[in-house]
Write a protein that holds these residues in place. Structure first.
Motif, PDB file in Angstrom:
ATOM      1  N   ASN A   1      14.211   6.840 -20.078  1.00 20.83           N
ATOM      2  CA  ASN A   1      14.996   7.380 -18.972  1.00 20.83           C
ATOM      3  C   ASN A   1      16.471   7.291 -19.317  1.00 20.83           C
ATOM      4  OD1 ASN A   1      13.039   8.155 -17.067  1.00 20.83           O
ATOM      5  ND2 ASN A   1      12.748   6.031 -16.466  1.00 20.83           N
ATOM      6  N   LEU A   2      17.252   8.190 -18.729  1.00 25.39           N
ATOM      7  CA  LEU A   2      18.700   8.159 -18.904  1.00 25.39           C
ATOM      8  C   LEU A   2      19.308   7.271 -17.822  1.00 25.39           C
ATOM      9  CD1 LEU A   2      19.163  11.934 -19.624  1.00 25.39           C
ATOM     10  CD2 LEU A   2      19.445  10.077 -21.258  1.00 25.39           C
ATOM     11  N   LYS A   3      20.158   6.343 -18.221  1.00 22.01           N
ATOM     12  CA  LYS A   3      20.789   5.419 -17.278  1.00 22.01           C
ATOM     13  C   LYS A   3      22.024   6.022 -16.618  1.00 22.01           C
ATOM     14  CE  LYS A   3      21.044   1.991 -20.305  1.00 22.01           C
ATOM     15  NZ  LYS A   3      21.286   0.639 -20.859  1.00 22.01           N
ATOM     16  N   GLU A   4      22.593   7.051 -17.220  1.00 23.10           N
ATOM     17  CA  GLU A   4      23.775   7.711 -16.667  1.00 23.10           C
ATOM     18  C   GLU A   4      23.818   9.144 -17.162  1.00 23.10           C
ATOM     19  OE1 GLU A   4      27.457   6.492 -19.313  1.00 23.10           O
ATOM     20  OE2 GLU A   4      26.271   4.715 -18.816  1.00 23.10           O
ATOM     21  N   ASN A   5      24.623   9.985 -16.523  1.00 25.37           N
ATOM     22  CA  ASN A   5      24.782  11.349 -17.013  1.00 25.37           C
ATOM     23  C   ASN A   5      25.273  11.276 -18.456  1.00 25.37           C
ATOM     24  OD1 ASN A   5      24.028  12.329 -14.533  1.00 25.37           O
ATOM     25  ND2 ASN A   5      26.085  12.867 -13.901  1.00 25.37           N
ATOM     26  N   THR A   6      24.666  12.068 -19.312  1.00 25.27           N
ATOM     27  CA  THR A   6      24.904  11.946 -20.746  1.00 25.27           C
ATOM     28  C   THR A   6      25.035  13.311 -21.383  1.00 25.27           C
ATOM     29  OG1 THR A   6      23.562   9.932 -20.749  1.00 25.27           O
ATOM     30  CG2 THR A   6      23.940  10.963 -22.871  1.00 25.27           C
ATOM     31  N   TRP A   7      25.971  13.445 -22.298  1.00 20.99           N
ATOM     32  CA  TRP A   7      26.103  14.684 -23.057  1.00 20.99           C
ATOM     33  C   TRP A   7      25.108  14.697 -24.202  1.00 20.99           C
ATOM     34  CZ3 TRP A   7      32.101  14.287 -23.441  1.00 20.99           C
ATOM     35  CH2 TRP A   7      32.663  14.794 -22.267  1.00 20.99           C
ATOM     36  N   LEU A   8      24.373  15.782 -24.332  1.00 25.06           N
ATOM     37  CA  LEU A   8      23.509  16.015 -25.489  1.00 25.06           C
ATOM     38  C   LEU A   8      24.381  16.707 -26.522  1.00 25.06           C
ATOM     39  CD1 LEU A   8      20.474  15.862 -26.403  1.00 25.06           C
ATOM     40  CD2 LEU A   8      20.352  18.270 -25.784  1.00 25.06           C
ATOM     41  N   ARG A   9      24.443  16.165 -27.734  1.00 29.66           N
ATOM     42  CA  ARG A   9      25.375  16.656 -28.748  1.00 29.66           C
ATOM     43  C   ARG A   9      24.651  17.186 -29.984  1.00 29.66           C
ATOM     44  NH1 ARG A   9      30.823  14.843 -28.242  1.00 29.66           N
ATOM     45  NH2 ARG A   9      31.118  13.583 -26.389  1.00 29.66           N
ATOM     46  N   THR A  10      25.354  18.011 -30.751  1.00 29.64           N
ATOM     47  CA  THR A  10      24.809  18.587 -31.983  1.00 29.64           C
ATOM     48  C   THR A  10      24.632  17.534 -33.063  1.00 29.64           C
ATOM     49  OG1 THR A  10      27.040  19.132 -32.730  1.00 29.64           O
ATOM     50  CG2 THR A  10      25.814  20.853 -31.564  1.00 29.64           C
ATOM     51  N   ALA A  11      25.435  16.498 -33.045  1.00 28.93           N
ATOM     52  CA  ALA A  11      25.405  15.390 -34.001  1.00 28.93           C
ATOM     53  C   ALA A  11      26.067  14.200 -33.314  1.00 28.93           C
ATOM     54  CB  ALA A  11      26.176  15.768 -35.262  1.00 28.93           C
ATOM     55  N   PRO A  12      25.898  12.982 -33.834  1.00 25.17           N
ATOM     56  CA  PRO A  12      26.636  11.867 -33.247  1.00 25.17           C
ATOM     57  C   PRO A  12      28.135  12.182 -33.252  1.00 25.17           C
ATOM     58  CG  PRO A  12      24.941  11.042 -34.711  1.00 25.17           C
ATOM     59  CD  PRO A  12      24.980  12.539 -34.889  1.00 25.17           C
ATOM     60  N   HIS A  13      28.762  12.107 -32.106  1.00 23.68           N
ATOM     61  CA  HIS A  13      30.172  12.440 -31.901  1.00 23.68           C
ATOM     62  C   HIS A  13      30.453  13.918 -32.161  1.00 23.68           C
ATOM     63  CE1 HIS A  13      30.985   8.182 -31.527  1.00 23.68           C
ATOM     64  NE2 HIS A  13      30.438   7.964 -32.706  1.00 23.68           N
TER      65      HIS A  13
ATOM     66  N   ILE B   1      25.731   2.888 -36.996  1.00 25.32           N
ATOM     67  CA  ILE B   1      26.745   2.192 -37.789  1.00 25.32           C
ATOM     68  C   ILE B   1      27.349   1.149 -36.857  1.00 25.32           C
ATOM     69  CG2 ILE B   1      28.973   2.376 -38.938  1.00 25.32           C
ATOM     70  CD1 ILE B   1      28.209   5.140 -39.867  1.00 25.32           C
ATOM     71  N   ASP B   2      27.252  -0.110 -37.258  1.00 21.54           N
ATOM     72  CA  ASP B   2      27.710  -1.232 -36.433  1.00 21.54           C
ATOM     73  C   ASP B   2      27.014  -1.172 -35.065  1.00 21.54           C
ATOM     74  OD1 ASP B   2      29.371  -2.141 -38.505  1.00 21.54           O
ATOM     75  OD2 ASP B   2      30.993  -0.826 -37.853  1.00 21.54           O
ATOM     76  N   ASP B   3      27.775  -1.163 -33.982  1.00 21.67           N
ATOM     77  CA  ASP B   3      27.189  -1.120 -32.633  1.00 21.67           C
ATOM     78  C   ASP B   3      27.097   0.296 -32.081  1.00 21.67           C
ATOM     79  OD1 ASP B   3      26.838  -3.848 -32.522  1.00 21.67           O
ATOM     80  OD2 ASP B   3      28.801  -4.209 -31.607  1.00 21.67           O
ATOM     81  N   ASP B   4      27.389   1.290 -32.897  1.00 22.93           N
ATOM     82  CA  ASP B   4      27.363   2.693 -32.478  1.00 22.93           C
ATOM     83  C   ASP B   4      26.019   3.302 -32.878  1.00 22.93           C
ATOM     84  OD1 ASP B   4      28.283   5.075 -31.419  1.00 22.93           O
ATOM     85  OD2 ASP B   4      29.347   5.654 -33.249  1.00 22.93           O
ATOM     86  N   THR B   5      25.067   3.337 -31.939  1.00 19.20           N
ATOM     87  CA  THR B   5      23.718   3.828 -32.210  1.00 19.20           C
ATOM     88  C   THR B   5      23.445   5.088 -31.404  1.00 19.20           C
ATOM     89  OG1 THR B   5      22.979   1.552 -32.572  1.00 19.20           O
ATOM     90  CG2 THR B   5      21.270   3.206 -32.224  1.00 19.20           C
ATOM     91  N   TRP B   6      22.946   6.118 -32.072  1.00 15.22           N
ATOM     92  CA  TRP B   6      22.608   7.398 -31.452  1.00 15.22           C
ATOM     93  C   TRP B   6      21.148   7.696 -31.727  1.00 15.22           C
ATOM     94  CZ3 TRP B   6      26.245  10.886 -29.167  1.00 15.22           C
ATOM     95  CH2 TRP B   6      27.555  10.408 -29.154  1.00 15.22           C
ATOM     96  N   ILE B   7      20.478   8.357 -30.768  1.00 20.17           N
ATOM     97  CA  ILE B   7      19.082   8.740 -30.962  1.00 20.17           C
ATOM     98  C   ILE B   7      18.925  10.245 -30.753  1.00 20.17           C
ATOM     99  CG2 ILE B   7      18.162   6.460 -30.413  1.00 20.17           C
ATOM    100  CD1 ILE B   7      17.578   7.439 -27.601  1.00 20.17           C
ATOM    101  N   TYR B   8      17.920  10.812 -31.411  1.00 16.89           N
ATOM    102  CA  TYR B   8      17.698  12.259 -31.418  1.00 16.89           C
ATOM    103  C   TYR B   8      16.491  12.610 -30.563  1.00 16.89           C
ATOM    104  CZ  TYR B   8      17.060  16.969 -33.298  1.00 16.89           C
ATOM    105  OH  TYR B   8      16.924  18.322 -33.441  1.00 16.89           O
ATOM    106  N   GLY B   9      16.639  13.622 -29.710  1.00 16.13           N
ATOM    107  CA  GLY B   9      15.529  14.063 -28.878  1.00 16.13           C
ATOM    108  C   GLY B   9      15.989  15.121 -27.894  1.00 16.13           C
ATOM    109  N   HIS B  10      15.286  15.217 -26.772  1.00 18.69           N
ATOM    110  CA  HIS B  10      15.655  16.201 -25.750  1.00 18.69           C
ATOM    111  C   HIS B  10      15.431  15.628 -24.352  1.00 18.69           C
ATOM    112  CE1 HIS B  10      11.303  17.014 -26.329  1.00 18.69           C
ATOM    113  NE2 HIS B  10      11.336  17.132 -25.015  1.00 18.69           N
ATOM    114  N   GLY B  11      16.146  16.212 -23.390  1.00 18.33           N
ATOM    115  CA  GLY B  11      16.046  15.790 -22.006  1.00 18.33           C
ATOM    116  C   GLY B  11      14.987  16.569 -21.258  1.00 18.33           C
ATOM    117  N   ALA B  12      14.558  16.031 -20.130  1.00 19.67           N
ATOM    118  CA  ALA B  12      13.521  16.667 -19.312  1.00 19.67           C
ATOM    119  C   ALA B  12      13.961  18.034 -18.794  1.00 19.67           C
ATOM    120  CB  ALA B  12      13.166  15.759 -18.131  1.00 19.67           C
TER     121      ALA B  12
END
Length: 98
Positions: free
Chosen positions: A37-49, A71-82
């Motif tokens: 689940n998403l905890k907050e409104n989130t931008w889906l991006r083409t790549a991390p940042h 990288i360090d504490d900056d973690t991104w995951i790949y997928g899609h929203g409902a």
């Protein structure tokens, strides 16, 4: 007495209207992944940042396809929203329950 009857009828109308709503079954993509689940409104991006594709709504599902960029504490995951199961992209892992 008439006033009380009007209030009861109004309350009954609200209750009946609420129970008449048809529940639609939840559906998920048939692609491999873990449903979070998403905890907050989130931008889906083409790549991390990367560039923003669209905004996903808090409280909705996110199917993580198992890909991670970290990288360090900056973690991104790949997928899609409902809301948009046909558009995959990257979201910050901290914005999900994954």
């Amino acid at each position: 007495m008439i006033r009380r009857l009007v209030h009861v009828m109004a309350a009954l109308t609200v209750v009946l209207a609420g129970s008449a709503v048809v529940a639609t079954p939840a559906s998920a993509s048939d692609r491999f992944g873990f449903v979070c689940n998403l905890k907050e409104n989130t931008w889906l991006r083409t790549a991390p940042h990367g560039s923003v594709l669209l905004t996903l709504t808090a409280g909705r599902g996110f199917r993580w396809h198992g890909e991670v960029w970290a990288i360090d504490d900056d973690t991104w995951i790949y997928g899609h929203g409902a809301e948009h199961p046909s558009i995959d992209g990257w979201v910050p892992a901290r914005n999900t329950t994954c």
